[in-house]
Design a protein around this motif. Structure first.
Motif, short mmCIF file in Angstrom:
data_model
loop_
_atom_site.label_atom_id
_atom_site.label_comp_id
_atom_site.label_asym_id
_atom_site.label_seq_id
_atom_site.Cartn_x
_atom_site.Cartn_y
_atom_site.Cartn_z
N LYS A 1 1.02 -1.03 0.00
CA LYS A 1 0.03 -0.08 -0.19
C LYS A 1 0.87 1.12 -0.04
O LYS A 1 0.62 2.22 -0.66
CB LYS A 1 -1.13 0.04 1.14
N GLU A 2 1.91 1.18 0.63
CA GLU A 2 2.82 2.35 0.80
C GLU A 2 3.41 2.53 -0.41
O GLU A 2 3.47 3.85 -0.88
CB GLU A 2 3.82 2.11 1.99
N LYS B 1 -9.17 4.21 -4.46
CA LYS B 1 -10.09 2.95 -4.36
C LYS B 1 -8.97 1.80 -3.89
O LYS B 1 -9.55 1.21 -2.98
CB LYS B 1 -10.59 2.65 -5.97
N ILE B 2 -7.77 1.79 -4.44
CA ILE B 2 -6.99 0.91 -4.06
C ILE B 2 -6.50 1.03 -2.53
O ILE B 2 -6.58 -0.01 -1.53
CB ILE B 2 -5.66 0.88 -4.67
N GLU B 3 -6.29 2.09 -2.04
CA GLU B 3 -6.05 2.42 -0.63
C GLU B 3 -7.23 2.02 0.26
O GLU B 3 -7.04 1.35 1.12
CB GLU B 3 -6.08 3.80 -0.55
N GLU B 4 -8.61 2.17 -0.21
CA GLU B 4 -9.87 1.98 0.63
C GLU B 4 -9.94 0.47 0.72
O GLU B 4 -10.23 -0.01 1.64
CB GLU B 4 -11.02 2.59 -0.33
N ARG B 5 -9.75 -0.16 -0.43
CA ARG B 5 -9.75 -1.68 -0.20
C ARG B 5 -8.82 -2.41 0.09
O ARG B 5 -8.94 -3.31 0.89
CB ARG B 5 -10.04 -2.22 -1.83
N ILE B 6 -7.32 -2.14 0.27
CA ILE B 6 -6.44 -2.45 1.09
C ILE B 6 -6.80 -2.48 2.49
O ILE B 6 -6.48 -3.27 3.35
CB ILE B 6 -5.02 -1.78 0.67
#
Length: 469
Positions: free
Chosen positions: A391-392, A451-456
């Motif tokens: 994520k980072e 969206k990727i951040e939210e889902r991770i």
């Protein structure tokens, strides 16, 4: 002579596969010869014809792209014309009133069967003039008693039928309504039909119709009677074989181009060629090249063609068809990537548009739950660190594209000293909700960084809850 063909279905049900193939052959022949294609709805069966079925036929033709040059005509709007000609035939002695009751006729036919004879009306009222007052009657056509009818069929060659085999056909029922065989004759004459393409089940009607045409002094069209379509098991195609209605193929996720390409090859061929554009069909098609044998439906071949067209048609064309399936699922496409982009990475993975839509919902809406099996296997406490690190790395990507996304995922794996699978699979489940997707670089590229951040984060919460349960 300018070619005019017609498709004339009865609106008693959906547009089925056999009817669609007949329509296609009629349409192609008209186009190949620079002629006209007429659509006529034969709705004289008032008890069984429905408005819903009429619309289903129009919808099916439009979905396939078989546009008509004239019509749609409806037989129920032409009753005055039929009655006018029936009266003319009565006046000319080419038709007559028959007062025989159905009970009398049934008894005669029963006796004929017992004697091993072909059941037929014996012509009892053919020359009688002692008509009873106030009694119900039908009107029968005076079929010729001698000679033969010759049908020069484009598919079956010469067919000869002796007139002695034919009885005097009813052309008007006792309630005053005209019958199918008479209406067809008048319509084909009035509409200038030059070539009649229809199923082999109409062969018995053809000599009767030719005799009526000749009695009216009308030109006789050329005929082509196509064989039936069998199911995969060799039996007559029916609902038990799956989709029989043309619109069911739309609902199941097939492209009209695939269905047309499949149907044209059910009885017709051009060398060994399997794939035809519409332009090629028009260029090569000929009635005389249609085979006599019944054709067997092969669902695998249709699936193969559908996959071919999903991958080779312009993405915009496939996208317009795919949108219908998302609309059916009430999914708003405004918040996600262009459908063309999704097709580019997903078309190889499915057989139909319906499947493509179903596996692509995560691009347009959040999922409530992760796939149970994928989450059990990949969203375990051991995956927590991998998700946090990737994520980072992903959030640090400045220019969001597949190359940079792939590099970020690789960097995460390298910094953790683990194989790509240890990072990629938890990330795939977090981002898409399941363990299956195209390669992560192109998949994540179609999802926003936010969206990727939210889902991770959602996946990390899932792992935390799992640890504490």
């Amino acid at each position: 002579m300018s070619v005019v063909t017609r498709f004339a279905p009865s609106p008693t049900g959906y547009l089925h596969v056999g009817g669609a193939r007949t329509a296609l052959y009629s349409w192609l022949y008209a186009k190949a010869k620079g002629g006209e294609f007429v659509l006529r709805i034969e709705d004289t069966d008032l008890e069984r014809s429905t408005e819903e079925a009429k619309q289903a036929i129009l919808n099916g033709m439009q979905w396939l792209g078989l546009t008509w040059d004239k019509g749609p005509y409806y037989q129920t709007q032409r009753f005055d014309r039929y009655k006018e000609l029936i009266q003319q035939m009565l006046d000319e002695g080419k038709a007559y009133k028959c007062f025989m009751s159905s009970e009398e006729l049934d008894a005669i036919r029963e006796k004929q069967k017992e004697n091993g004879e072909k059941p037929r009306y014996p012509g009892t009222w053919r020359d009688r003039t002692d008509h009873p007052e106030g009694q119900p009657f039908v009107i029968r056509f005076k079929n010729p008693l001698e000679g033969t009818v010759v049908i020069n069929d484009h598919i079956r060659g010469n067919i000869e039928i002796s007139n002695k085999e034919l009885d005097d056909l009813i052309i008007q029922r006792s309630d005053g309504s005209p019958t199918y065989n008479f209406c067809v004759v008048v319509d084909d004459w009035d509409m200038g039909i030059t070539h009649v393409v229809r199923g082999e089940d109409h062969i018995n009607n053809t000599p009767r119709q030719i005799n009526i045409l000749e009695a009216l002094g009308a030109p006789v069209p050329e005929y082509a009677h196509v064989s039936m379509i069998l199911g995969d098991d060799g039996k007559k195609l029916s609902k038990r074989h799956g989709a029989v209605s043309v619109m069911q193929y739309r609902d199941d996720g097939y492209l009209p181009q695939a269905v047309l390409n499949y149907l044209v090859r059910l009885g017709w061929s051009h060398g060994d060629q399997e794939i035809f554009s519409l332009e090629e069909m028009i260029e090569y098609f000929d009635l005389d090249a249609i085979g006599q044998s019944a054709s067997a439906f092969n669902t695998e071949k249709l699936v193969w063609l559908n996959q071919h067209y999903m991958k080779t048609l312009p993405a915009s064309e496939v996208a317009s068809r795919l949108k219908w399936h998302f609309d059916e699922m009430n999914i708003d496409l405004a918040t996600g990537p262009a459908l063309e982009s999704v097709i580019a990475i997903q078309a190889d993975r499915v057989k139909t548009l319906k499947e493509l839509a179903e596996i692509s919902t995560y691009f347009y809406q959040d999922f409530d739950e992760f796939d149970a099996n994928a989450a059990k296997k990949h969203l375990r406490p051991v995956a927590k660190e991998a998700l946090e690190v990737v994520k980072e790395k992903l959030l640090a990507v400045e220019e969001w594209n597949p190359e940079n996304i792939g590099a970020a995922i690789n960097a995460a794996a390298e910094s953790l000293g683990v194989g790509m699978g240890k990072v990629g699979m938890p990330l795939r489940v977090a981002a898409t909700g399941s363990g299956n997707s195209p390669s992560l670089d192109v998949t994540l590229n179609l999802l926003s960084k936010v969206k990727i951040e939210e889902r991770i984060n959602k996946a990390l919460t899932f792992i935390a809850n799992r640890e504490n349960s």
